[in-house]
Design an enzyme around this catalytic site. Structure first.
Site, mmCIF file in Angstrom:
data_model
loop_
_atom_site.group_PDB
_atom_site.id
_atom_site.type_symbol
_atom_site.label_atom_id
_atom_site.label_comp_id
_atom_site.label_asym_id
_atom_site.label_seq_id
_atom_site.Cartn_x
_atom_site.Cartn_y
_atom_site.Cartn_z
ATOM 1 N N ASP A 1 9.719 1.549 0.674
ATOM 2 C CA ASP A 1 9.563 1.652 1.986
ATOM 3 C C ASP A 1 10.725 0.449 2.453
ATOM 4 O O ASP A 1 10.320 -0.482 2.790
ATOM 5 C CB ASP A 1 8.287 1.398 2.574
ATOM 6 C CG ASP A 1 8.356 1.836 3.907
ATOM 7 O OD1 ASP A 1 9.685 1.731 4.576
ATOM 8 O OD2 ASP A 1 7.159 1.833 4.672
ATOM 9 N N GLU B 1 -2.893 15.443 3.787
ATOM 10 C CA GLU B 1 -2.851 16.038 2.219
ATOM 11 C C GLU B 1 -2.730 17.612 2.736
ATOM 12 O O GLU B 1 -2.133 18.520 2.053
ATOM 13 C CB GLU B 1 -4.071 15.861 1.682
ATOM 14 C CG GLU B 1 -4.223 14.381 1.095
ATOM 15 C CD GLU B 1 -4.527 13.393 2.224
ATOM 16 O OE1 GLU B 1 -4.487 13.724 3.652
ATOM 17 O OE2 GLU B 1 -4.430 12.218 1.839
ATOM 18 N N ASP C 1 -0.856 5.997 -5.061
ATOM 19 C CA ASP C 1 -0.794 4.521 -4.121
ATOM 20 C C ASP C 1 -0.513 3.542 -5.072
ATOM 21 O O ASP C 1 -1.091 3.447 -6.187
ATOM 22 C CB ASP C 1 -2.098 4.347 -3.287
ATOM 23 C CG ASP C 1 -2.151 5.263 -2.101
ATOM 24 O OD1 ASP C 1 -1.281 6.072 -1.995
ATOM 25 O OD2 ASP C 1 -2.894 5.038 -1.261
ATOM 26 N N ASP D 1 -1.845 0.753 -4.694
ATOM 27 C CA ASP D 1 -3.031 -0.191 -4.944
ATOM 28 C C ASP D 1 -4.453 0.538 -5.393
ATOM 29 O O ASP D 1 -5.167 -0.092 -5.722
ATOM 30 C CB ASP D 1 -3.205 -0.706 -3.333
ATOM 31 C CG ASP D 1 -3.534 0.427 -2.574
ATOM 32 O OD1 ASP D 1 -3.383 1.505 -2.780
ATOM 33 O OD2 ASP D 1 -4.001 -0.129 -1.296
HETATM 34 N N1 UDP Z 1 3.143 2.076 2.077
HETATM 35 C C1 UDP Z 1 4.337 2.100 2.550
HETATM 36 N N2 UDP Z 1 4.945 1.507 3.622
HETATM 37 C C2 UDP Z 1 3.975 0.711 4.523
HETATM 38 C C3 UDP Z 1 2.614 0.907 4.191
HETATM 39 C C4 UDP Z 1 2.081 1.459 2.795
HETATM 40 O O1 UDP Z 1 5.244 2.543 1.623
HETATM 41 O O2 UDP Z 1 4.381 0.494 5.504
HETATM 42 C C5 UDP Z 1 2.683 2.625 0.638
HETATM 43 C C6 UDP Z 1 1.902 1.751 0.038
HETATM 44 O O3 UDP Z 1 2.615 0.749 -0.822
HETATM 45 C C7 UDP Z 1 1.059 2.759 -0.867
HETATM 46 C C8 UDP Z 1 0.881 3.816 0.143
HETATM 47 O O4 UDP Z 1 2.013 3.821 1.129
HETATM 48 O O5 UDP Z 1 1.699 3.070 -1.994
HETATM 49 C C9 UDP Z 1 -0.424 4.132 0.896
HETATM 50 O O6 UDP Z 1 -0.415 2.893 1.652
HETATM 51 P P1 UDP Z 1 -1.998 2.155 1.767
HETATM 52 O O7 UDP Z 1 -2.474 1.919 0.407
HETATM 53 O O8 UDP Z 1 -1.849 0.890 2.458
HETATM 54 O O9 UDP Z 1 -2.929 3.048 2.452
HETATM 55 P P2 UDP Z 1 -4.381 3.502 2.248
HETATM 56 O O10 UDP Z 1 -4.811 3.300 0.947
HETATM 57 O O11 UDP Z 1 -5.016 2.606 3.079
HETATM 58 O O12 UDP Z 1 -4.641 5.004 2.682
HETATM 59 MN MN MN Z 2 -4.118 2.699 -0.892
#
Ligand code: UDP
Ligand code: MN
Length: 326
Positions: free
Chosen positions: A113, A272, A185, A187
């Site tokens: 991003d 989704e 993702d 994380d």
């Molecule tokens: N992400 C991104 N830009 C952002 C925030 C998140 O590309 O400004 C990516 C992040 O690295 C991850 C995915 O989008 O791979 C989902 O984000 P996040 O894990 O924060 O979301 P959640 O798990 O809370 O739904």
């Molecule tokens: Mn996440």
């Protein structure tokens, strides 16, 4: 194999000799005390150079040991993963790479991003040992999550996943490329078993996701081998009330439906569905993970590290060494 062996031998000989030379230098340090300061300086420079080359060779050797696993008879898993710059990014990518290295025929499509591909991710990918494609697209300003916004306010990683889909459509062939597409993702936590399961996907497959939606798990409910409803607290009436980590799509289906993509302007929890509605109906879904009774992926979230002392040092004009990558 023979070449690898001889390379290893060469490296071994090099290490023994260079370590010996260093030891000799240290043991005989007294001898050099009589040398002139100019000679001393040259010696120091040479020692430093030697150390530098030694480190480079050691790194090369480590990279050679990381071999992506291949099996021509298996479909490829294309994992599209948005990622964004933050303190924990390299730690997350390292953790994931060390899982993905164990997955056969794995192709990591990492989409940053950002306006351009960063040095950190570029050099990380170059030495991670996994087959990859490195892309980038910046989320439009209006759709970026602000520091104070709750994380559910706007969907994240939408444009990045769409760019990943576009890459598949531009580079792969419907007839000759066999694969399964998964949206990961950066994380989350992935069990290796998840990849064995999803590799069988013929259309769209589904399974439970742990630690998501404010619950221990969410899952598709399966009756007589078919998905009949969603076990979730938040709006179970959504067409596909499932987290991004809970499904995979056969590559063929992605290539056959070029209009299918994620909708940026979407209500909370419908991201989704915005893709899946173009591809499949609920009764066609393939339940995996023992009829959706096993959790093989966890929607983990990493705590944001505190930088109080780091910021104090910056204010004092003594920031940490920016050349040390974290
Ligand atoms: N992400 C991104 N830009 C952002 C925030 C998140 O590309 O400004 C990516 C992040 O690295 C991850 C995915 O989008 O791979 C989902 O984000 P996040 O894990 O924060 O979301 P959640 O798990 O809370 O739904
Ligand atoms: Mn996440």
């Amino acid at each position: 194999m023979a070449r690898l062996l001889s390379l290893k031998k060469l490296l071994l000989v090099y290490f023994v000799m260079s370590t010996g030379a260093l030891l000799w230098l240290i043991l005989n340090f007294g001898l050099f005390c009589h040398t002139s300061s100019k000679e001393e300086e040259t010696l120091l420079t040479k020692t430093r150079e030697l150390r530098h080359w030694e480190e480079r060779l050691r790194r090369r050797e480590r990279d050679l040991q990381k071999k992506p696993q291949q099996d021509a008879s298996l479909p490829t898993i294309y994992a599209i993963m948005p990622t964004h710059t933050r303190h924990v990014q390299k730690a997350e990518l390292t953790r994931l790479a060390q899982t993905f290295l164990h997955v056969k025929n794995f192709h990591w499509i990492l989409v940053e991003d950002s306006h351009s591909r960063t040095d950190l991710v570029t050099s990380f990918l170059a030495s991670c040992g996994i087959k990859y494609t490195h892309l980038n697209i910046k989320t439009p300003e209006d759709y970026q999550l602000k520091e104070t916004d709750p994380n559910w306010l706007k969907p994240r990683g939408v444009e990045q996943r769409n760019v990943g889909l576009q890459w598949l459509r531009e580079h792969l062939d419907e007839d000759s490329d066999k694969g399964v597409v998964y949206f990961a993702d950066d994380d989350n936590t992935y069990s290796l078993q998840l990849f064995d399961e999803m590799r069988q996907t013929r259309g769209v497959s589904v399974w439970p996701v742990g630690l998501v939606g404010g619950m221990r798990f969410e899952r598709p409910v399966v009756e007589h081998g078919r998905v009949v409803r969603w076990y979730t607290y938040w709006r179970p009436e959504r067409p596909f009330a499932i987290d991004m980590a809970g499904f995979a799509v056969n590559l063929q289906l992605i290539l056959e439906n070029p209009q299918a993509k994620f909708e940026l302007r979407v209500r909370r929890g419908y991201l989704e569905s915005s893709l899946l509605e173009h591809l499949i109906t609920m009764d066609e879904l393939e339940p995996l993970a023992d009829n959706c009774t096993k959790v093989l992926v966890w929607h983990t979230r990493t705590e944001k590290p505190k930088m109080k002392q780091e910021n104090q040092l910056i204010q004092l004009g003594r920031p940490s060494d920016p050349r040390i990558e974290v």
